[in-house]
Design a protein around this motif. Structure first.
Motif, PDB file in Angstrom:
ATOM      1  N   TRP A 119       1.012  -1.106   0.008  1.00  0.00           N
ATOM      2  CA  TRP A 119      -0.104  -0.068   0.032  1.00  0.00           C
ATOM      3  C   TRP A 119       0.763   1.239   0.008  1.00  0.00           C
ATOM      4  N   PRO A 120       1.365   1.801  -1.168  1.00  0.00           N
ATOM      5  CA  PRO A 120       2.164   2.743  -1.274  1.00  0.00           C
ATOM      6  C   PRO A 120       1.742   4.168  -0.725  1.00  0.00           C
ATOM      7  N   ASN A 121       0.310   4.071  -0.684  1.00  0.00           N
ATOM      8  CA  ASN A 121      -0.144   5.602  -0.279  1.00  0.00           C
ATOM      9  C   ASN A 121      -0.725   5.288   1.247  1.00  0.00           C
ATOM     10  N   ALA A 122      -0.179   4.559   1.950  1.00  0.00           N
ATOM     11  CA  ALA A 122      -0.907   4.119   3.422  1.00  0.00           C
ATOM     12  C   ALA A 122      -1.082   5.242   4.065  1.00  0.00           C
ATOM     13  N   PHE A 151      -1.216  -0.973   8.784  1.00  0.00           N
ATOM     14  CA  PHE A 151      -0.532  -1.572   7.703  1.00  0.00           C
ATOM     15  C   PHE A 151       0.618  -2.479   8.217  1.00  0.00           C
ATOM     16  N   VAL A 152       0.898  -3.568   7.736  1.00  0.00           N
ATOM     17  CA  VAL A 152       1.816  -4.566   8.262  1.00  0.00           C
ATOM     18  C   VAL A 152       2.946  -4.525   7.051  1.00  0.00           C
ATOM     19  N   GLY A 153       2.546  -4.167   5.765  1.00  0.00           N
ATOM     20  CA  GLY A 153       3.495  -4.177   4.743  1.00  0.00           C
ATOM     21  C   GLY A 153       3.208  -5.684   3.877  1.00  0.00           C
ATOM     22  N   ARG A 154       4.099  -6.100   2.970  1.00  0.00           N
ATOM     23  CA  ARG A 154       3.845  -7.093   2.349  1.00  0.00           C
ATOM     24  C   ARG A 154       4.431  -8.398   3.193  1.00  0.00           C
ATOM     25  N   VAL A 155       3.549  -9.550   3.271  1.00  0.00           N
ATOM     26  CA  VAL A 155       4.041 -10.903   3.975  1.00  0.00           C
ATOM     27  C   VAL A 155       4.272 -11.817   3.002  1.00  0.00           C
ATOM     28  N   PRO A 156       5.138 -12.829   3.695  1.00  0.00           N
ATOM     29  CA  PRO A 156       5.495 -13.907   2.918  1.00  0.00           C
ATOM     30  C   PRO A 156       4.032 -14.535   2.327  1.00  0.00           C
ATOM     31  N   PHE A 157       3.958 -15.323   1.292  1.00  0.00           N
ATOM     32  CA  PHE A 157       2.693 -16.149   0.985  1.00  0.00           C
ATOM     33  C   PHE A 157       2.219 -17.153   1.963  1.00  0.00           C
ATOM     34  N   SER A 158       3.385 -17.705   2.560  1.00  0.00           N
ATOM     35  CA  SER A 158       2.909 -18.713   3.733  1.00  0.00           C
ATOM     36  C   SER A 158       2.271 -17.975   4.948  1.00  0.00           C
ATOM     37  N   ALA A 159       2.341 -16.689   5.105  1.00  0.00           N
ATOM     38  CA  ALA A 159       1.684 -16.130   6.285  1.00  0.00           C
ATOM     39  C   ALA A 159       0.361 -15.643   5.956  1.00  0.00           C
ATOM     40  N   VAL A 160      -0.354 -15.865   4.664  1.00  0.00           N
ATOM     41  CA  VAL A 160      -1.647 -15.369   4.388  1.00  0.00           C
ATOM     42  C   VAL A 160      -2.695 -16.194   5.114  1.00  0.00           C
ATOM     43  N   SER A 161      -2.404 -17.482   5.134  1.00  0.00           N
ATOM     44  CA  SER A 161      -3.573 -18.327   5.740  1.00  0.00           C
ATOM     45  C   SER A 161      -3.275 -18.038   7.553  1.00  0.00           C
ATOM     46  N   ARG A 162      -2.386 -17.695   7.844  1.00  0.00           N
ATOM     47  CA  ARG A 162      -2.406 -17.493   9.496  1.00  0.00           C
ATOM     48  C   ARG A 162      -2.931 -15.939   9.605  1.00  0.00           C
TER      49      ARG A 162
END
Length: 355
Positions: free
Chosen positions: A214-217, A225-236
């Motif tokens: 979210w560049p315009n957070a 906002f926590v920024g981009r997360v690893p794909f493995s974190a999505v389900s968590r």
């Protein structure tokens, strides 16, 4: 169509978790889709680089065939790539260049235009221009992940594995303790208006988190906002959140194109709230989860928090799971099989050159 076909599959993404700094939503379903295509009796050869290995150092794709040349195939299948200034429109030697678009052009020129190889364009982002000649090419079928695709295009939704739906336990998901009331996973792209209307007003009153680019957070100082997360974190993230809001760009909402976020959330027991502006919204969520604004979102999450773990909560999750039937992997593979059958008409021998 009842015989084996060799499908040349072009995609710019990953089969495994890949890298964090990427918007590739296909990771949620691509490998299952490919495995099901192979399970239906077809051969698949990937025509773009093995990014899992090259960028993520992951050997998850070792079992698959990659070919950087122009092998003999029966059908070209491409997840559509479009021009992105400064990235894939630059010279191959330029800093930051990605060669996805150049490679796709090479594949279309060779197979679709020169050899007349039947081709499927899966316009997953609805970025293929309405006047693009491919839409009128007699040997090309354009697919969109929408319930009401562009006239002339076919519906091919993002698939969810039937087994995951069958294994989901609504009561167990409802009983799971959750830290956050509201969450959103995804990038900002063309979602500002929807975020303003549905998510931000409700987030101001409940524990929440937003993951993604979210560049315009700074526009929303009260949102965490926590920024981009690893794909493995999505389900968590979904597993620790009571509810999410299905925010869509207008070009998706207008045709009933739902992203993979809906089944990622529901399978983790995170209840999806859907804006009423989404076409065919009642086919995606139960009526009580359709919202008109942030006040509706807040009322819905308050009900969910007050009823967490109850039979009513479990029944609602069960109803959400039932709505996912439209995305079933088996349904999408059958849709593809139907298209392949229509494309499998007699054609010049040159189309199979190199077999």
């Amino acid at each position: 169509m009842d015989h084996r076909m060799r499908i040349g599959y072009s995609f710019w993404g990953f089969l495994g978790s890949g890298i964090t700094d990427t918007p590739d939503g296909g990771r949620s379903h691509r490998r299952a889709f490919i495995n099901a295509i192979q399970g239906a009796g077809h051969d698949v050869v990937f025509l773009q680089p093995n990014r899992d290995l090259l960028e993520a150092g992951d050997r998850v794709a070792d079992r698959y065939v990659f070919d950087g040349g122009l092998p003999g195939i029966d059908v070209l299948f491409t997840e559509w790539r479009w021009p992105i200034d400064g990235r894939n429109t630059t010279a191959c030697t330029a800093d930051g260049h990605t060669c996805d678009l150049h490679r796709q052009t090479e594949l279309l020129d060779h197979y679709t235009h020169a050899l007349g190889t039947p081709s499927i364009v899966w316009d997953k982002d609805r970025m293929l221009p309405l006047k693009d000649p491919l839409r009128r090419h007699r040997g090309v079928v354009v697919c969109e992940a929408a319930l009401a695709p562009t006239p002339g295009a076919r519906s091919l939704l993002f698939p969810v594995d039937d087994a995951l739906l069958a294994e989901a336990d609504p009561a167990g998901l409802a009983a799971q303790p959750r830290t956050f009331t509201l969450a959103y996973v995804g990038n900002q792209y063309d979602r500002d208006e929807a975020f303003d209307r549905y998510f931000a007003p409700a987030a101001a009153h409940v524990p929440h988190q937003v993951a993604g680019k979210w560049p315009n957070a700074g526009r929303w100082p009260g949102v965490h906002f926590v920024g981009r997360v690893p794909f493995s974190a999505v389900s968590r993230i979904y597993a620790e959140s009571v509810a999410t809001v299905l925010l869509l760009p207008d070009r998706y909402a207008a045709v009933g194109q739902m992203t993979q976020r809906i089944f990622e959330a529901v399978l983790a027991g995170c209840v999806p709230l859907a804006p009423s502006t989404i076409a065919h919204v009642d086919q995606f969520v139960p009526e009580q989860l359709i919202v008109d604004d942030g006040e509706d979102v807040l009322a819905a999450v308050h009900w969910l928090v007050c009823n967490a773990g109850t039979a009513e909560h479990a029944d609602l999750i069960a109803a959400c799971l039932a709505k996912l039937d439209v995305f079933q992997l088996s349904r999408q593979v059958q849709a593809l099989q139907t298209i392949l059958g229509e494309l499998d008409a007699p054609r010049p021998q040159a189309a199979r050159a190199g077999r």
